[in-house]
Design an enzyme around this catalytic site. Structure first.
Site, mmCIF file in Angstrom:
data_model
loop_
_atom_site.group_PDB
_atom_site.id
_atom_site.type_symbol
_atom_site.label_atom_id
_atom_site.label_comp_id
_atom_site.label_asym_id
_atom_site.label_seq_id
_atom_site.Cartn_x
_atom_site.Cartn_y
_atom_site.Cartn_z
ATOM 1 N N PRO A 151 67.256 160.125 54.796
ATOM 2 C CG PRO A 151 68.451 160.201 56.478
ATOM 3 C CD PRO A 151 68.007 159.717 55.526
ATOM 4 N N GLY A 152 65.053 162.838 56.163
ATOM 5 C CA GLY A 152 65.144 163.985 56.765
ATOM 6 C C GLY A 152 64.501 164.957 55.505
ATOM 7 N N GLY A 167 60.594 164.058 54.456
ATOM 8 C CA GLY A 167 59.627 164.278 54.707
ATOM 9 C C GLY A 167 59.004 162.700 54.236
ATOM 10 C CE LYS A 168 62.573 157.648 54.609
ATOM 11 N NZ LYS A 168 63.384 159.468 54.672
ATOM 12 C CB THR A 169 57.924 160.026 58.735
ATOM 13 O OG1 THR A 169 58.830 159.199 59.076
ATOM 14 C CG2 THR A 169 56.871 159.872 60.761
ATOM 15 C CB SER A 215 78.130 154.247 39.812
ATOM 16 O OG SER A 215 78.226 155.021 41.177
ATOM 17 C CE LYS A 231 75.805 157.799 41.054
ATOM 18 N NZ LYS A 231 76.063 156.433 40.323
#
Length: 785
Positions: free
Chosen positions: A360-361, A363-365, A681, A724
């Site tokens: 989230p956050g 900048g996808k949208t 992992s 990571k």
């Protein structure tokens, strides 16, 4: 007729009152409401002398100040004031009576009120047998009209019978028959009373026919239907009256037919529209099915079957727009520019289905909005989070009450374009229950080979979605069905590094928050050092959403100071942050810890970015039992078992006594026990912590690692390398151990991050232990477990 003595007393010119809609006839008593300043002055002038003025109709009723002669008719009525009442707000209410027709000869005055000279025509005619027969016919028809009309009093028929002259009878009948103002004006301009009688006969006959038909319909309906069907009677009456006046639903059907022809529908949709029109023409407007059918036709007509927006194929302009709106994200921007380039060379190419995956956050949208702006297309967003009903995608069938098309078709109608940028937000959060599987319904929408014939359950005709640029967003791909994911081109948006967050804050977030809070750069300045502290100590995220919230918090406090009248520019430094934002909620505990025995630092991936994971081990007298805690998943527990088995298999190389594991119990714990953790992992991290515990050699505190372990000690590759590595850099780690096969994934990591870290690429656990474990000669304070 005007008495001779009054005619002699009348002046050569009289005030003129312009009327918006009323046409006054001689012998007619009518109320008037006078409100315009010029009209009020004309009434006052008339009242001061003979209480007589000329009333004329203006040609345009909406004209607030008609000018003579072009805006007024030349024939009016000479009227006398019977009653006059003046209201406190200035307007005047009159009751006037018409005296005689008056033709305007010459306009002598326009201001402060209208005034004109006039001529009173002689309306006297010889009362011949023909005239008397005509008067009798009109009077007879008028009496019939009074009998049929519920609005005319019986006294009106008596007045008509008592009329002595053709002029009186004609004017009385004209005032009683419904007609437009323009038609009344024509009767007023006809000076020959006999001609007026002839002209009024058709109007009387038509009015009587309508009333007789109405009465007939009422009588027939009253005989056929009972009280429970009164509503139908009224509608039937209305329909018959409309048919008589030429105002039937046939006009609406014809208008719909014309709209279908102009809508640019494909052949199959046009055939469906015409079939529905034929059904509609046979329905009664009061039936429930009529509304359903009419709504369906509205949807068919108003969809953008052939309406497209022209794409902006300027590659340099698109790159400029993307760079203006978003920092970094070079891979995503490159893919968009490639799509534009292909579209420019081959205009009929099918639109790709892009899927932006990232925490989230990041900048996808907003990236979808930038793509629409770069292409010059319209943008529509549909949130799929929590959608559980398949009908949300495909719509309801028309057999259901309140049926509507799905949100795909609704969005296209809303944009009015066949080729918008359509963003399907949070596609990984689709649900499934008894109402169907929305993810399965999206298969046809997002398949370029099928969506040119997308079928909505409501429309029941195919709609071409191939020109729509679909963009999906998701935080993770694990919950997206494989069949749906296979139709998408996944573009991963990893988290931002501290340096990238700093640049985003300076270029975008600060200016945007200043504007949203009514501030300028003259009110507030946030130094780079303060931004770095906010990024490291006040936010812990892959994106920049919380960073924007903290900047907004500072802006709100500054806005209050400005609103209270405090002068001076607020400069936020690293030292003043605690006063504005409170104590830092996050501490960088990794660099504060010294090397310790049995404690190793791993790197983990989460939907919100990378994080540093501690693996703590301890030993106690026992019988060789292994305890694993920390809210771990099955895969992580299996990794712990594999790590312990590897360490036991290396007992000789690690100089561990043979009976060591049979007389002690081992406890492995991963802190933050309330947070679920899973995945392979952390295998080499657990193995390193166990090797440190049994050998007494501490683990480097500036080192973090990730990789899957096998029973033979091989180190296998894992995912999420960029996230990571970014987490390691932000946590103050100096060195990172990665599987050799993950070396290729470092191409995604920014160069300044790679330059700040020391990377060790390993293929087996022996190499890991050689790098991670310190000699036993470390001071006791540093090696205490």
């Amino acid at each position: 007729m005007i008495p001779a003595e009054l005619r002699q007393q009348l002046p050569q010119e009289l005030p003129v009152l312009a009327l918006k809609e009323h046409v006054i006839f001689p012998f007619m008593v009518t109320p008037l409401d006078v409100g315009r300043p010029k009209s009020i002055r004309a009434v006052d002038a008339a009242a001061a002398e003979h209480r007589i003025f000329i009333a004329v109709l203006q040609k345009d009723k909406d004209n607030p100040d008609p000018k003579p002669p072009e805006d007024l008719y030349s024939v009016g009525c000479l009227v006398t004031i019977l009653r006059m009442m003046r209201h406190p707000e200035g307007r005047i209410q009159l009751v006037v009576r018409g005296l005689a027709r008056a033709r305007i000869e010459n306009w002598t005055q326009s201001d402060p009120y209208l005034k004109a000279t006039y001529f009173l025509p002689d309306e006297s005619v010889e009362k011949t047998i023909e005239v008397e027969a005509l008067m009798n016919s009109v009077a007879s028809l008028f009496r019939r009209l009074v009998q049929l009309s519920p609005h005319l009093p019986d006294e009106a028929a008596l007045l008509a019978s008592a009329a002595e002259t053709p002029a009186q009878l004609a004017d009385l009948v004209v005032t009683a028959v419904e007609m437009p103002s323009a038609q009344r004006q024509k009767f007023l301009e006809t000076f020959d009373p006999v001609q007026r009688l002839r002209d009024i006969l058709p109007a009387l006959s038509h009015e009587i026919q309508v009333l007789e038909l109405t009465q007939s319909i009422q009588e027939q309906a009253r005989q056929e239907l009972d009280k429970a069907q009164r509503e139908f009677i009224l509608r039937q009456q209305l329909r018959e009256i409309q048919k008589e006046l030429g105002e039937t639903t046939e006009q609406e059907i014809e208008q719909l037919r014309q709209k279908v022809e102009e809508a640019g529908l494909p052949e199959q949709a046009k055939e469906a529209a015409f079939r529905e029109l034929d059904r509609l023409s046979k329905m009664h407007p009061s039936s429930a099915e009529y509304t359903v059918s009419r709504t369906y036709l509205d949807w068919l007509i108003n969809l953008p079957w052939s309406k497209v927006t022209e794409d902006n194929m300027d590659i340099s302009n698109a790159q400029r727009v993307l760079d203006e709106d978003h920092y970094d994200l070079d891979d995503v921007k490159e893919r968009i520019l490639e799509f534009l380039a292909v579209r420019k060379l081959k205009s009929d190419t099918k639109g790709p289905i892009l899927c932006f995956v990232g925490p989230p956050g990041v900048g996808k949208t907003s990236l979808g909005q930038s793509i629409a702006r770069a292409l010059g297309r319209k943008f529509i967003r549909m949130s799929l989070g929590g959608v559980r009903d398949e009908a949300e995608i495909r719509g309801h069938r028309r057999t259901y009450v309140g049926a509507l098309p799905g949100r795909i078709i609704q969005g296209l109608r809303q944009t009015g374009s066949k080729n918008p940028v359509f963003m399907l937000d949070e596609v990984d959060k689709l649900g499934i229950d008894f109402r169907g599987d929305p993810a399965s319904a999206l298969l046809e929408v997002l398949d370029p080979e099928q969506n040119h014939t997308f079928s909505d359950h409501y429309l029941e005709v195919p709609f071409d979605l191939s020109q729509v640029l679909f963009i999906c967003t998701a935080n993770i791909t694990d919950t997206i069905p494989p069949a749906l994911l296979d139709r998408m081109e996944v573009l991963r948006l990893p988290g931002y590094s501290q340096e990238e967050k700093l640049q985003i804050a300076k270029r975008f977030l600060i200016s945007r928050n200043l504007k949203e809070h009514g501030l300028t750069e003259e009110h507030l300045e946030i130094t780079d050092e303060a931004l770095k502290v906010i990024i490291t100590d006040y936010t812990r995220e892959a994106g920049v959403r919380n960073l924007s919230r903290q900047i907004a918090n500072i802006c709100r406090k500054t806005a209050r100071s400005v609103a209270e009248g405090k002068v001076g520019k607020v400069v936020v430094t690293a030292e003043s942050l605690a006063e504005l934002l409170g104590p830092p909620p996050f501490v960088r505990e990794v660099t504060d810890r010294a090397p310790r025995v049995g404690v190793a630092r791993g790197l983990a991936w989460t939907p919100f970015g990378g994080t540093v994971l501690f693996v703590e081990t301890t030993k106690m007298p026992g019988r060789g039992n292994l305890t694993i805690t920390g809210h771990l998943g099955e895969i992580m527990k299996e990794s712990a078992q594999a790590a312990l088995s590897f360490v036991r298999s290396r007992s000789e190389q690690l100089s561990i006594p043979e009976d060591f594991f049979s007389r002690i119990d081992i406890h492995i714990h991963v802190p933050a026990g309330a947070i679920p953790k899973d995945g392979p992992s952390a295998g080499i991290t657990m193995a390193t912590a166990l090797a440190s515990l049994v050998t007494g050699r501490p683990v480097r505190s500036d080192l973090a690692m990730t990789g899957e372990i096998t029973l033979t000690g091989r180190v296998l590759p894992v995912g999420g390398i960029k996230e990571k590595v970014l987490a390691a850099k932000e946590a103050g780690i100096k060195a990172v151990i990665l599987p050799t096969q993950n070396q290729k994934d470092l191409t995604e990591v920014p160069d300044h991050i790679k330059d700040a870290l020391e990377f060790h690429f390993v293929e087996n656990m022996d190499e890991v232990l050689e790098v991670a474990l310190l000699p036993q000669e470390v001071p006791a304070a540093a090696t205490a477990s």
